[in-house]
Design a protein around this motif. Structure first.
Motif, PDB file in Angstrom:
ATOM      1  N   UNK A  92       0.995  -1.026  -0.021  1.00 61.39           N
ATOM      2  CA  UNK A  92      -0.165   0.001   0.050  1.00 61.39           C
ATOM      3  C   UNK A  92       0.782   1.274  -0.001  1.00 61.39           C
ATOM      4  N   UNK A  93       1.922   1.402   0.960  1.00 62.29           N
ATOM      5  CA  UNK A  93       2.586   2.274   1.117  1.00 62.29           C
ATOM      6  C   UNK A  93       3.454   2.663  -0.493  1.00 62.29           C
ATOM      7  N   UNK A  94       3.892   1.564  -1.079  1.00 64.75           N
ATOM      8  CA  UNK A  94       4.674   1.624  -2.380  1.00 64.75           C
ATOM      9  C   UNK A  94       3.530   2.395  -3.475  1.00 64.75           C
ATOM     10  N   UNK A  95       2.404   1.975  -3.358  1.00 67.94           N
ATOM     11  CA  UNK A  95       1.579   2.307  -4.487  1.00 67.94           C
ATOM     12  C   UNK A  95       1.025   3.805  -4.199  1.00 67.94           C
ATOM     13  N   UNK A  96       0.775   4.117  -2.915  1.00 69.82           N
ATOM     14  CA  UNK A  96       0.701   5.511  -2.530  1.00 69.82           C
ATOM     15  C   UNK A  96       1.672   6.416  -2.988  1.00 69.82           C
ATOM     16  N   UNK A  97       3.026   5.909  -2.624  1.00 68.19           N
ATOM     17  CA  UNK A  97       4.025   6.678  -2.924  1.00 68.19           C
ATOM     18  C   UNK A  97       4.279   6.960  -4.361  1.00 68.19           C
ATOM     19  N   UNK A  98       4.142   6.103  -5.141  1.00 69.26           N
ATOM     20  CA  UNK A  98       4.530   6.485  -6.715  1.00 69.26           C
ATOM     21  C   UNK A  98       3.249   7.602  -7.234  1.00 69.26           C
ATOM     22  N   UNK A  99       2.139   7.291  -6.539  1.00 64.78           N
ATOM     23  CA  UNK A  99       1.136   8.384  -6.929  1.00 64.78           C
ATOM     24  C   UNK A  99       1.191   9.620  -6.397  1.00 64.78           C
ATOM     25  N   UNK A 120      -1.202  -8.682  -8.642  1.00 65.88           N
ATOM     26  CA  UNK A 120      -1.018  -8.158  -7.425  1.00 65.88           C
ATOM     27  C   UNK A 120      -1.420  -6.956  -7.341  1.00 65.88           C
ATOM     28  N   UNK A 121      -0.925  -5.975  -8.255  1.00 63.00           N
ATOM     29  CA  UNK A 121      -1.197  -4.594  -8.401  1.00 63.00           C
ATOM     30  C   UNK A 121      -2.676  -4.251  -8.486  1.00 63.00           C
ATOM     31  N   UNK A 122      -3.133  -4.655  -9.508  1.00 61.90           N
ATOM     32  CA  UNK A 122      -4.651  -4.217  -9.823  1.00 61.90           C
ATOM     33  C   UNK A 122      -5.536  -4.551  -8.753  1.00 61.90           C
ATOM     34  N   UNK A 123      -5.584  -5.740  -8.158  1.00 59.72           N
ATOM     35  CA  UNK A 123      -6.549  -5.783  -7.001  1.00 59.72           C
ATOM     36  C   UNK A 123      -6.099  -4.903  -5.749  1.00 59.72           C
ATOM     37  N   UNK A 124      -4.778  -4.590  -5.626  1.00 58.55           N
ATOM     38  CA  UNK A 124      -4.449  -3.830  -4.576  1.00 58.55           C
ATOM     39  C   UNK A 124      -5.012  -2.359  -4.748  1.00 58.55           C
ATOM     40  N   UNK A 125      -4.874  -2.168  -5.922  1.00 57.39           N
ATOM     41  CA  UNK A 125      -5.529  -0.475  -6.536  1.00 57.39           C
ATOM     42  C   UNK A 125      -6.968  -0.685  -6.071  1.00 57.39           C
ATOM     43  N   UNK A 126      -7.539  -1.430  -6.303  1.00 58.10           N
ATOM     44  CA  UNK A 126      -8.987  -1.409  -6.171  1.00 58.10           C
ATOM     45  C   UNK A 126      -9.348  -1.505  -4.864  1.00 58.10           C
ATOM     46  N   UNK A 127      -8.739  -2.023  -4.020  1.00 56.99           N
ATOM     47  CA  UNK A 127      -8.654  -2.268  -2.309  1.00 56.99           C
ATOM     48  C   UNK A 127      -8.593  -0.761  -1.824  1.00 56.99           C
ATOM     49  N   UNK A 128      -7.524  -0.287  -2.377  1.00 55.49           N
ATOM     50  CA  UNK A 128      -7.138   1.297  -1.928  1.00 55.49           C
ATOM     51  C   UNK A 128      -8.206   2.135  -2.469  1.00 55.49           C
ATOM     52  N   UNK A 129      -8.870   1.786  -3.587  1.00 52.49           N
ATOM     53  CA  UNK A 129      -9.835   2.836  -4.013  1.00 52.49           C
ATOM     54  C   UNK A 129     -11.102   2.815  -3.054  1.00 52.49           C
ATOM     55  N   UNK A 130     -11.374   1.186  -2.862  1.00 52.21           N
ATOM     56  CA  UNK A 130     -12.557   1.080  -2.066  1.00 52.21           C
ATOM     57  C   UNK A 130     -12.433   1.694  -0.508  1.00 52.21           C
ATOM     58  N   UNK A 131     -11.167   1.846  -0.033  1.00 53.94           N
ATOM     59  CA  UNK A 131     -10.788   2.544   0.994  1.00 53.94           C
ATOM     60  C   UNK A 131     -10.862   3.891   0.982  1.00 53.94           C
ATOM     61  N   UNK A 144      -5.419   6.475 -11.979  1.00 53.59           N
ATOM     62  CA  UNK A 144      -5.432   6.678 -10.598  1.00 53.59           C
ATOM     63  C   UNK A 144      -4.853   7.947  -9.795  1.00 53.59           C
ATOM     64  N   UNK A 145      -5.567   8.358  -8.903  1.00 55.50           N
ATOM     65  CA  UNK A 145      -4.633   9.547  -8.128  1.00 55.50           C
ATOM     66  C   UNK A 145      -5.027   9.674  -6.753  1.00 55.50           C
ATOM     67  N   UNK A 146      -4.388  10.161  -5.772  1.00 53.12           N
ATOM     68  CA  UNK A 146      -4.399  10.140  -4.486  1.00 53.12           C
ATOM     69  C   UNK A 146      -5.673  10.866  -3.930  1.00 53.12           C
TER      70      UNK A 146
END
Lengths: 112, 112
Positions: free
Chosen positions: A11-18, A46-57, A75-77
């Motif tokens: 999660x941290x990595x995905x948020x960081x690159x965005x 790995x990445x796509x489901x994680x992105x959707x999870x973060x979006x749901x959150x 995607x954006x923060x």
DNA sequence: CCGCCATAGGTAGACACGCTACATGTAGCC
DNA sequence: GGCTACATGTAGCGTGTCTACCTATGGCGG
């Protein structure tokens, strides 16, 4: 790199690159690869489901666009995402400090 | 500290606290706590199975002893364990380097 | 014209492994 | 007699990442 070492840090990595820009999924994977010096090569599964999870959150929002006939979900923060990133960053610092304290401890001076 | 952040790093920690000395399970938990500055408080249900797993894998050997009427199983590294520790240490360095490269990247200079 | 690769997104199911909760027993203190 | 610290252990759960698979377009080489 061991597969599941990422656990809990993705999660941290995905948020960081965005942070400060918007990217679509595929580009995120490439950005992670580039920024890690090639060490990180995350599979799409790995990445796509994680992105959707973060979006749901509520940490990310996405938007569809079409570029060169190909559909992209960009995607954006959200503000919450930015806040979460800050939290993740300090959590990471704590985490590495803790582990370094143990791993770095060394073989012990054998009481020299 | 997030629960599953440890994933994949626990072995390294256990090997590291046993580097150059032998300890029993309970003492290992206390050592991890002490060396991490209190950040790591692993439950026995995490540590004991992990130790047995490492023993099965040939990285540790154990020995029973009785101290003050209490039974202790004391663990120490095998040569393979020492080698594994070295591997884990360099894996950890690689891992943190990769993550730091991404997390540290920052919000990007807005294309300065 | 056909097949393949890079680009792009996605789902289903398996699997690993740390955690929670529980079980057992001794020693020492109040 | 009961509580806490010491000490070891198992059973089962949760969950997040991975593997494997599917769909689709555009461009390239043969």
């Amino acid at each position: 790199m061991k597969a599941d070492a990422l656990r809990g840090h993705l999660d941290a990595l995905l948020l960081a690159v965005l942070d400060g820009r918007q990217l679509h999924g595929y580009a995120i994977i490439e950005a992670l690869q580039a920024r890690s010096g090639g060490a990180l090569d995350l599979p799409t599964g790995t990445v796509y489901p994680a992105l959707r999870r973060l979006e749901r959150g509520g940490l990310l929002v996405s938007e569809w666009s079409t570029v060169g006939g190909r559909k992209r979900r960009t995607y954006r923060l959200t503000p919450a995402g930015t806040r979460a990133l800050a939290t993740e960053r300090s959590a990471w610092r704590e985490f590495t400090a803790a582990i370094d304290g143990i791993l770095g401890g060394g073989p012990w001076p054998t009481q020299a």
